[in-house]
Each structure stands twice: as C-alpha cells, then as structure tokens.
Design an enzyme around this catalytic site. Structure first.
Site, mmCIF file in Angstrom:
data_model
loop_
_atom_site.group_PDB
_atom_site.id
_atom_site.type_symbol
_atom_site.label_atom_id
_atom_site.label_comp_id
_atom_site.label_asym_id
_atom_site.label_seq_id
_atom_site.Cartn_x
_atom_site.Cartn_y
_atom_site.Cartn_z
ATOM 1 N N GLU A 21 -6.109 -10.737 -0.362
ATOM 2 C CA GLU A 21 -6.738 -10.296 0.754
ATOM 3 C C GLU A 21 -8.271 -10.290 0.356
ATOM 4 O O GLU A 21 -9.081 -9.143 0.727
ATOM 5 C CB GLU A 21 -6.559 -9.010 1.355
ATOM 6 N N HIS B 134 -10.204 -6.439 -1.639
ATOM 7 C CA HIS B 134 -11.115 -5.902 -0.840
ATOM 8 C C HIS B 134 -12.318 -5.064 -1.668
ATOM 9 O O HIS B 134 -12.136 -3.892 -1.992
ATOM 10 C CB HIS B 134 -10.564 -4.882 0.172
ATOM 11 N N ASN C 85 2.103 -5.381 -3.025
ATOM 12 C CA ASN C 85 0.867 -5.778 -2.629
ATOM 13 C C ASN C 85 0.087 -4.333 -2.589
ATOM 14 O O ASN C 85 0.416 -3.586 -1.686
ATOM 15 C CB ASN C 85 0.711 -6.523 -1.441
ATOM 16 N N ASP D 30 -12.147 -10.123 0.147
ATOM 17 C CA ASP D 30 -13.680 -10.202 0.998
ATOM 18 C C ASP D 30 -14.234 -9.034 0.317
ATOM 19 O O ASP D 30 -13.837 -8.230 -0.380
ATOM 20 C CB ASP D 30 -13.568 -9.609 2.332
ATOM 21 N N GLU E 228 0.909 -1.306 -0.060
ATOM 22 C CA GLU E 228 -0.053 0.036 0.069
ATOM 23 C C GLU E 228 0.512 1.264 0.024
ATOM 24 O O GLU E 228 0.397 2.280 0.904
ATOM 25 C CB GLU E 228 -0.785 -0.085 1.128
HETATM 26 C C1 XIL Z 1 -5.994 -5.378 8.830
HETATM 27 C C2 XIL Z 1 -6.443 -6.455 9.964
HETATM 28 O O1 XIL Z 1 -7.515 -7.286 9.287
HETATM 29 C C3 XIL Z 1 -7.057 -5.802 11.008
HETATM 30 O O2 XIL Z 1 -7.182 -6.909 12.077
HETATM 31 C C4 XIL Z 1 -6.097 -4.576 11.577
HETATM 32 O O3 XIL Z 1 -6.676 -4.174 12.657
HETATM 33 C C5 XIL Z 1 -5.857 -3.691 10.500
HETATM 34 O O4 XIL Z 1 -5.504 -4.235 9.476
HETATM 35 N N1 XIL Z 1 -4.658 -4.232 4.173
HETATM 36 C C6 XIL Z 1 -3.769 -4.917 4.545
HETATM 37 C C7 XIL Z 1 -3.964 -5.629 5.785
HETATM 38 O O5 XIL Z 1 -2.675 -5.243 3.959
HETATM 39 O O6 XIL Z 1 -2.925 -6.022 6.750
HETATM 40 C C8 XIL Z 1 -4.893 -5.218 6.643
HETATM 41 O O7 XIL Z 1 -5.513 -5.845 7.730
HETATM 42 C C9 XIL Z 1 -6.398 -4.936 5.929
HETATM 43 C C10 XIL Z 1 -6.105 -4.077 4.607
#
Ligand code: XIL
Length: 405
Positions: A297, A266, A225, A299, A172
C-alpha cells in the site's frame, strides 16, 4: 582474459545505451521508447516483479474520467480493490452478500491480465455496521463472532477461489507504540474497537483465519499485512516490527499456512525516514523465515501548508522539497524490494493524487501529495525515481512463493 573482459564491458554499454533510448534511429532501427514512456509493469518485468495499484472502483467506472481506467490497465499488472472487497462492502446486511462491484473488479483484472491481491478478510475497520454494533453492545459474543469470521472468510475466499494471487488474511491486528498501553500487543488503544475486536476473537483468531482461508483456496498466497513494518526498531516491547516478526515466526513454527508478510509502506516525509539497508534488512528477516514479502500500500505523504488554499501549496520551493523527500522514500522501499528475491510485488495505494485517501484521512495537520502522479495525472519526481530505479537496478532471479499446506 583482459580482452574478454573489455569485450563484455563494451557489449554491456551498448545494451544500456539502447535501453536508455540513445541509439539513433537511422543507424540501429526504430528508436525504443524513452524509459519514462514505458509502463511501470514493463519496467518491473525486467525484475520479474509485479507492479500494482489500489483501484477505486468508482473512479474506474467513471466515464467522465477515462484516463483513470486507461492508466490502471496500461501501467499495472497487479491490482487491489481499495474498498470493494472489505466486509462492509460485501455483506452490508447480515446474510445478504453484495458481490457485484467486487466481481466486476476481478473480472476486469482477469480481462486485463492483472493479478489480484485480495484485500481484506480480517480487519477491525470497515466492518459492516451490524457486526460492529453487535460486538459493541455484547449481543454478538466471542463464540458467535468467531463463527461469523469463519463463515465470512470461507464464503469470500470460496467465492473468489482460483482468482486471487495474494490474500490479505489478517490486516493491522497489532497495536502501535503510541497507543495505551505502549507495549505492543494484539489489539489497540485500551477501550478502542480494535482492542474489543481482538479481545472478542481471542488470541488464536490470527492462526485460525489463515487455516480457514487455506481450506477455502489451497492455491492463494496468504499474507499478514500491516503498516509501520518497514524497519526494525530496538527490538524492545515498543517495536511493532519485532512483534509482528515474532508473531509470524510462531505461526510458521506451528505449521499455520501463512505465506507472506505485506508491508503496507504508508510513509510520511515529516517523520524520520529509513535508509535502504534498514528497509532491506527488515524484508530479509521476514524472508529468512521462509515467507514471501510484498509492499502492498505504498504512498508517501507530506505536510501541506493550507488545505483550503491551493496557492499556498503550489509554492515551487515547497513542491520541490516535498517531492524530493517523497521520491527518496519511494526509492528506499522499491530498492529494498528489488534487492530481495522473495519480494513479489510493489503496490501503490492509488497512483494519482486525484483520488488519494490521504487528504481525507490525514487532516490535522493536513497531509497530501503521496502518489506517483499528481491530481492532473502529471508525473512527479517519485514516478521518475521509480522508473529510473526499475531501469537501472540489477535484476535478480525472483523466487515465486508456493502456498504452504
Ligand atoms: C483506506 C481507503 O484507501 C479509504 O478509501 C477508506 O476510506 C479507508 O481505508 N490500510 C489499509 C487500507 O489496509 O484498507 C486502508 O484503505 C488504508 C490503510
């Protein structure tokens, strides 16, 4: 010729019928498990694809909820620590490493024959308080910050050397089009810590992070990522996917040891959703650069009616429409991955709404219901769609990625 083709078609029909579990037990031996009773890892194995989840190490260790651990190990053959390998978890006090939970996580994965995605080495978020404070108040300047990052990457990658399949080396790093300034750049909103982090480290930090990681583990695959990379936009100054594409293309051409791009995935059903070809074109453009890709990741969250009143959110019509929209989006990403020979893994960011980060993070307006199983571990439409897609899509020979020297 005509006959041969027919014979082939007949054989195929039998295979499909058998794998759908519709052949009677008495005539053809034991009935195979129904597709919906097969694990995601078994269904994904047809495609040589690894299917993964983020793991909440506290839920995993919770004897009061044994189903969580059982499902992690039954369903998935790659795992990512949701938080346990972040800098704030590993080095809460400067110079004092806390390896325990991350080591236990990796040992469990190895015991269960799961490949580990290492998450995460370089990120502006979930840094230890001492580091954020030092950068903010200027007591840690650019030279020291870079030295600390190098030391961190070297220590962590060396510690887990040989045990990590894919490392998220940089996470990010790039701004979003709704931030100020809106032209995409390394960093974030003017004045944000994300911007300060990028400015402190200087533009070369991305390339250096990959070099430092490679020096510490020559065999791990090294990934950039990020989120909102699922499709290209107009290619202009507000197109984040284009910016990341240009960034990784430049890194490849400079010989930087980057092996892949992780598209976090996401998604939210309230936004304009992509179609499968938009998603597969994005993967294709990255893999045309010689990179592997992975969904890292996934969802798909939905707007919830009322975070304080579960009854409002249990309305069957609302449940049906959000579940169908979420299922569609899961399908788009999975199908795009299946269609690309260089898409190595498909990881969901938690598999059950019971522990999902979404309700804690997206509060205003409240969002939720992003996972494949609900909070009672009941299957949702998204799960059924993913299972059906894994079962019925044409398998392609997947091409493993070799680490770039
Ligand atoms: C999130 C976790 O799921 C949470 O438990 C934490 O409080 C914050 O981070 N992008 C990422 C992940 O790369 O590491 C993040 O994970 C979600 C967004």
């Amino acid at each position: 010729m005509r006959l041969r083709r027919m014979a082939t078609a007949c054989a195929c029909a039998v295979v499909v019928a058998a794998s759908l579990g519709s052949v009677s037990a008495s005539a053809h031996g034991p009935r195979p498990p129904k597709p919906q009773d097969q694990s995601l890892k078994a269904l994904a194995a047809r495609h040589n694809l690894y299917f993964g989840t983020a793991v909440d190490v506290n839920a995993y260790a919770d004897a009061g909820d044994p189903q969580y651990k059982t499902m992690v190990n039954q369903q998935f053959n790659t795992v990512t620590a949701e938080n346990a390998m972040k800098w704030e978890s590993l080095e809460p006090t400067r110079g004092v490493y806390n390896w325990g939970p991350a080591d236990a996580f990796v040992a469990e994965a190895i015991r269960n024959r799961q490949l580990v995605r290492g998450h995460v080495l370089t990120w502006h978020s979930q840094l230890p308080g001492w580091l954020t404070a030092g950068i903010n108040d200027g007591s840690i300047g650019p030279a020291e910050a870079r030295a600390l990052l190098k030391q961190h990457i070297t220590a962590v990658v060396s510690h887990f050397k040989g045990k990590i399949w894919q490392w998220d080396v940089v996470n990010e790093a790039v701004s979003d089009p709704w931030e100020t300034p809106s032209a995409i750049h390394l960093g974030g909103n003017t004045g944000s810590f994300k911007q300060k982090w990028a400015d402190t480290l200087g533009p070369d930090y991305v390339a250096d992070a990959f070099r430092w990681a490679r020096a510490a583990d020559p065999k791990a695959l090294l990934f950039y990522n990020d989120y909102n990379l699922e499709a290209f936009g107009d290619g202009g100054p507000g197109d984040k996917t284009q910016f990341v594409y240009d960034l990784v293309k430049r890194l490849r051409s400079q010989g930087v040891p980057i092996d892949g791009v992780g598209s976090q995935g996401h998604l939210g059903t309230r936004y304009g959703n992509y179609d499968v070809f938009q998603a597969s074109e994005a993967l294709q453009k990255f893999t045309d650069l010689g990179l592997a890709v992975a969904f890292t990741e996934v969802d798909v969250r939905s707007l919830m009616k009322n975070a304080d009143d579960p009854a409002a959110d249990a309305n069957p019509a609302d449940v049906a429409s959000r579940d169908q929209a979420a299922a569609f989006n899961h399908w788009v990403l999975l199908q795009a991955c299946l269609m690309n020979r260089h898409c190595l893994s498909f990881t969901v960011w938690g598999f059950t709404d019971r522990y999902s980060w979404i309700p804690n993070w997206f509060k205003n307006p409240p969002e939720g219901s992003g996972c494949l199983w609900d909070a009672d571990y009941q299957p949702k439409k998204s799960l059924r769609t993913v299972q059906g897609t894994l079962l019925a899509s044409t398998p392609l020979a997947r091409i493993p990625q070799t680490p770039r020297r």
